[in-house]
Write an enzyme that holds these catalytic residues in place. Structure first.
Site, short mmCIF file in Angstrom:
data_model
loop_
_atom_site.label_atom_id
_atom_site.label_comp_id
_atom_site.label_asym_id
_atom_site.label_seq_id
_atom_site.Cartn_x
_atom_site.Cartn_y
_atom_site.Cartn_z
N HIS A 20 0.60 -1.27 0.47
CA HIS A 20 -0.14 0.20 -0.18
C HIS A 20 0.66 1.20 0.25
CE1 HIS A 20 -3.09 -3.10 2.09
NE2 HIS A 20 -3.58 -2.30 1.20
N LYS A 44 -17.98 -5.88 6.81
CA LYS A 44 -17.43 -6.66 6.83
C LYS A 44 -16.03 -6.73 8.13
CE LYS A 44 -14.03 -6.41 2.91
NZ LYS A 44 -13.21 -5.80 1.97
N ARG A 93 -1.89 -5.31 -8.29
CA ARG A 93 -0.71 -5.84 -8.45
C ARG A 93 -0.22 -7.93 -9.68
NH1 ARG A 93 -2.94 -7.91 -2.60
NH2 ARG A 93 -4.60 -7.92 -3.90
N SER A 131 -2.94 -7.85 2.72
CA SER A 131 -2.86 -7.89 3.84
C SER A 131 -3.07 -9.25 4.29
CB SER A 131 -4.62 -6.59 3.71
OG SER A 131 -3.50 -5.75 3.81
#
Ligand code: PNS
Length: 168
Positions: A20, A44, A93, A131
């Site tokens: 990030h 979430k 990515r 993450s």
């Protein structure tokens, strides 16, 4: 007329990683200010609380007045509208990110014509970092300090390694 170029970099940041940070640093070559917007939707589930996530991000950028840190819940486009910012930054990515990111960018534009999404590609050394994997590695007793900021490494160890419970 205000010519300042602003962008929002939204995400869960549970927790922030060096991937990030790499995207944010690349974004600062294009934008004057970047708002790191942390999604705090209660539906979430996250490992770190809203305040923990914010604190870690603040610690990473406390020296940089061009980075703002904020939270949002609900629709991203509504948040953008409130902030009067029309550009979203997202990292790409790998090809596997493309489909979901493409879908999100087009859907956001469908809901709000004003929104543009800019994709930035991280350094190849972060192309496999997420993450989710970071959490899994620490949860299972490992650590990868060179992939996360020091404060995140510390917090993950506190969460998983010092609670006296064996790796799952
Ligand atoms: O870090 P993440 O989890 O990949 O970030 C995803 C995020 C927060 C950017 C995305 O889930 C989002 O924008 N959520 C807000 C709700 C929303 O606007 N949903 C419609 C997306 S088309």
């Amino acid at each position: 007329m205000n010519n300042t170029k602003n962008a929002v970099y939204p995400g869960s940041y549970d927790p922030i990683t060096n991937g990030h940070i790499d995207i944010i640093e690349r974004g600062l070559r294009i934008f004057d200010h970047i708002t790191v917007a942390v999604l705090t939707n209660p539906d979430k589930q996250s490992l770190f609380s809203r305040d923990e996530r914010l604190d870690m991000i603040h610690q990473c950028f406390k020296q940089n007045p061009r980075i703002k840190v904020d939270t949002f819940n609900g629709l991203l486009v509504d948040y953008l509208e409130r902030k009067q910012i029309h550009t979203v930054v997202r990292g790409l990515r790998a090809i596997s990110d493309f489909e979901v990111e493409f879908q999100m960018a087009l859907m956001n534009r469908r809901i709000s014509r004003d929104v543009e999404t800019i994709f930035l590609v991280p350094s190849v050394c972060y192309s496999f970092l997420s993450s989710r994997l970071v959490k899994e590695i620490y949860r299972l007793g490992g650590s990868i300090p060179q992939m996360v900021p020091e404060v995140v490494d510390q917090r993950l160890k506190e969460k998983f390694h010092s609670q006296n419970h064996p790796p799952a």
